[in-house]
Scaffold this motif. Structure first.
Motif, PDB file in Angstrom:
ATOM      1  N   VAL A  54      43.887  44.436  47.684  1.00 25.02           N
ATOM      2  CA  VAL A  54      43.352  43.268  48.411  1.00 25.02           C
ATOM      3  C   VAL A  54      44.491  42.348  48.853  1.00 25.02           C
ATOM      4  CG1 VAL A  54      42.016  41.138  48.141  1.00 25.02           C
ATOM      5  CG2 VAL A  54      41.048  43.314  47.385  1.00 25.02           C
ATOM      6  N   GLU A  97      36.800  34.064  47.964  1.00 22.61           N
ATOM      7  CA  GLU A  97      36.650  35.297  48.754  1.00 22.61           C
ATOM      8  C   GLU A  97      37.575  36.408  48.241  1.00 22.61           C
ATOM      9  OE1 GLU A  97      34.764  37.053  50.152  1.00 22.61           O
ATOM     10  OE2 GLU A  97      34.894  37.107  52.328  1.00 22.61           O
ATOM     11  N   ASN A 112      35.943  37.843  45.255  1.00 23.20           N
ATOM     12  CA  ASN A 112      34.828  38.656  45.732  1.00 23.20           C
ATOM     13  C   ASN A 112      35.302  40.037  46.205  1.00 23.20           C
ATOM     14  OD1 ASN A 112      32.058  38.748  46.432  1.00 23.20           O
ATOM     15  ND2 ASN A 112      32.582  38.387  48.583  1.00 23.20           N
ATOM     16  N   MET A 113      36.389  40.060  46.951  1.00 21.56           N
ATOM     17  CA  MET A 113      36.891  41.335  47.477  1.00 21.56           C
ATOM     18  C   MET A 113      37.447  42.210  46.358  1.00 21.56           C
ATOM     19  SD  MET A 113      38.617  40.612  51.184  1.00 21.56           S
ATOM     20  CE  MET A 113      39.298  38.991  50.987  1.00 21.56           C
ATOM     21  N   GLY A 123      34.540  43.705  44.610  1.00 17.26           N
ATOM     22  CA  GLY A 123      33.882  44.726  45.426  1.00 17.26           C
ATOM     23  C   GLY A 123      34.627  46.046  45.390  1.00 17.26           C
ATOM     24  N   GLN A 124      35.939  45.985  45.564  1.00 20.96           N
ATOM     25  CA  GLN A 124      36.697  47.237  45.563  1.00 20.96           C
ATOM     26  C   GLN A 124      36.713  47.879  44.183  1.00 20.96           C
ATOM     27  OE1 GLN A 124      40.551  47.484  47.432  1.00 20.96           O
ATOM     28  NE2 GLN A 124      40.986  49.317  46.241  1.00 20.96           N
ATOM     29  N   ARG A 177      34.438  47.649  41.909  1.00 21.64           N
ATOM     30  CA  ARG A 177      33.110  48.219  41.634  1.00 21.64           C
ATOM     31  C   ARG A 177      32.914  49.547  42.350  1.00 21.64           C
ATOM     32  NH1 ARG A 177      29.194  44.995  43.615  1.00 21.64           N
ATOM     33  NH2 ARG A 177      30.621  43.500  44.555  1.00 21.64           N
ATOM     34  N   ARG A 178      33.507  49.682  43.544  1.00 22.00           N
ATOM     35  CA  ARG A 178      33.415  50.972  44.236  1.00 22.00           C
ATOM     36  C   ARG A 178      34.125  52.062  43.439  1.00 22.00           C
ATOM     37  NH1 ARG A 178      34.301  47.740  48.504  1.00 22.00           N
ATOM     38  NH2 ARG A 178      36.476  48.278  48.862  1.00 22.00           N
ATOM     39  N   GLU A 188      32.087  52.902  40.416  1.00 24.28           N
ATOM     40  CA  GLU A 188      30.900  53.685  40.757  1.00 24.28           C
ATOM     41  C   GLU A 188      31.221  55.175  40.818  1.00 24.28           C
ATOM     42  OE1 GLU A 188      29.415  53.464  44.782  1.00 24.28           O
ATOM     43  OE2 GLU A 188      27.346  53.517  44.098  1.00 24.28           O
ATOM     44  N   VAL A 193      28.056  51.608  37.340  1.00 25.59           N
ATOM     45  CA  VAL A 193      27.567  50.786  38.447  1.00 25.59           C
ATOM     46  C   VAL A 193      27.397  49.339  37.983  1.00 25.59           C
ATOM     47  CG1 VAL A 193      25.681  50.443  40.090  1.00 25.59           C
ATOM     48  CG2 VAL A 193      26.413  52.769  39.494  1.00 25.59           C
ATOM     49  N   PHE A 194      27.963  48.430  38.761  1.00 24.44           N
ATOM     50  CA  PHE A 194      27.889  46.997  38.456  1.00 24.44           C
ATOM     51  C   PHE A 194      27.367  46.238  39.669  1.00 24.44           C
ATOM     52  CE2 PHE A 194      31.186  48.440  35.546  1.00 24.44           C
ATOM     53  CZ  PHE A 194      30.909  47.735  34.387  1.00 24.44           C
ATOM     54  N   ALA A 225      27.480  42.183  41.257  1.00 23.49           N
ATOM     55  CA  ALA A 225      28.317  40.986  41.127  1.00 23.49           C
ATOM     56  C   ALA A 225      27.555  39.747  41.542  1.00 23.49           C
ATOM     57  CB  ALA A 225      29.561  41.131  41.998  1.00 23.49           C
ATOM     58  N   ALA A 226      27.870  38.634  40.885  1.00 24.44           N
ATOM     59  CA  ALA A 226      27.338  37.332  41.286  1.00 24.44           C
ATOM     60  C   ALA A 226      28.247  36.742  42.366  1.00 24.44           C
ATOM     61  CB  ALA A 226      27.272  36.405  40.094  1.00 24.44           C
TER      62      ALA A 226
END
Lengths: 124, 153
Positions: free
Chosen positions: B16, B90, B93-94, B97-98, B100-101, B104, B109-110, B112-113
């Motif tokens: 990121v 942000e 957040n990014m 997101g990455q 969690r991918r 997965e 699997v998660f 996020a708030a």
């Protein structure tokens, strides 16, 4: 790619709206409108004619997916290009977005080239 | 704590920062953090639920985040303000997101708030669970930052 079109950028983070605006301006787009969630975006869509929607997914009030579904159910915007730019890229998210009629999908973090490539494809 | 939960956050942090802010990042050695005092001036915190419940936080020294956001915006940022706080949210957040991918892909699997942001010298970070806090320090040419990952026992 027609850069005279009006683009609506939807993200709850001002940072991301600013980054996307910078990229779009570098690509030649000048007619840019912003919203900080799906509800505000929908209000703008009712009052202005928008040619391209670029939206985040995870937002308060109305998510990007909910906005996409409303857009696709609308006579005015059912064929309007809709680019999802989001950190939510788990398999189920992508499937849901495709089923709802998203035009294309960019995963955060992204490069300016990734945005440019996707726009070239959906604005052909 | 399962080390397989930590590495995706390290990988995501590096990617990121390098992709969005063009900053070269070097990860240091992880350690167990014993207190709640932030190692820096501004922190993004985000809750995760799924196969385990927990939080991640990302804390930047002032000089580091000013450089990062200046690069992201293409203009010089000179002080910690609401724009910097928004950017830290942000970035958090990014990173989530990455990571969690990647998680997965190994069947974890998660969800996020939405992240929250805390600023100020010596501010506290409240993780939502009482599990061990694993801190990973990162260095850049313009200052340091630290991520903390905390999952329930």
């Amino acid at each position: 790619m027609d850069t005279s079109i009006k683009v609506l950028i939807v993200d709850d983070f001002a940072t991301m709206r600013r980054i996307l605006k910078n990229i779009l301006k570098q690509l030649g787009f000048k007619n840019l409108v912003e919203a900080d969630d799906g509800t505000s975006a929908w209000d703008i869509l009712q009052g202005q004619s928008i040619d391209l929607i670029i939206s985040d997914w995870n937002m308060p009030k109305m998510t990007g997916l909910e906005l996409l579904k409303k857009v696709r159910a609308s006579d005015t915007y059912k064929r309007t290009p809709f680019l999802m730019v989001t950190a939510e890229a788990q398999k189920q998210n992508v499937i849901e977005a495709v089923q709802a009629g998203v035009s294309n999908y960019v995963v955060k973090p992204f490069t300016a080239e990734a945005i440019s490539d996707k726009l070239e494809k959906i604005l052909k | 704590m399962d080390v397989k939960l930590i590495n995706p956050f390290i990988n995501a942090t590096i990617n990121v920062l390098e992709t969005m802010a063009f900053v070269n990042v070097t990860a240091g050695n992880p350690y167990v953090k014993k207190d709640n005092v932030a190692v820096g001036d501004v922190t993004g915190v985000l809750g995760l639920t799924g196969v385990a419940n927990g939080t991640i936080s990302v804390t930047f020294e002032e000089k580091c985040i000013l450089t990062v956001v200046s690069n992201m915006f293409g203009e010089t940022m000179t002080e910690l303000n609401t724009e910097i706080a928004d950017a830290v949210g942000e970035l958090t957040n990014m990173i989530s997101g990455q990571a969690r991918r990647e998680l997965e892909e190994v069947g974890k699997v998660f969800k996020a708030a939405i992240p929250s942001v805390i600023t100020g010298r010596n501010h506290s970070i409240t993780h939502y669970t009482d599990g061990p806090k694993i801190a990973i320090p990162f260095s850049t040419e313009n200052g340091d930052f630290t991520i903390e990952v905390c999952f329930e026992r």
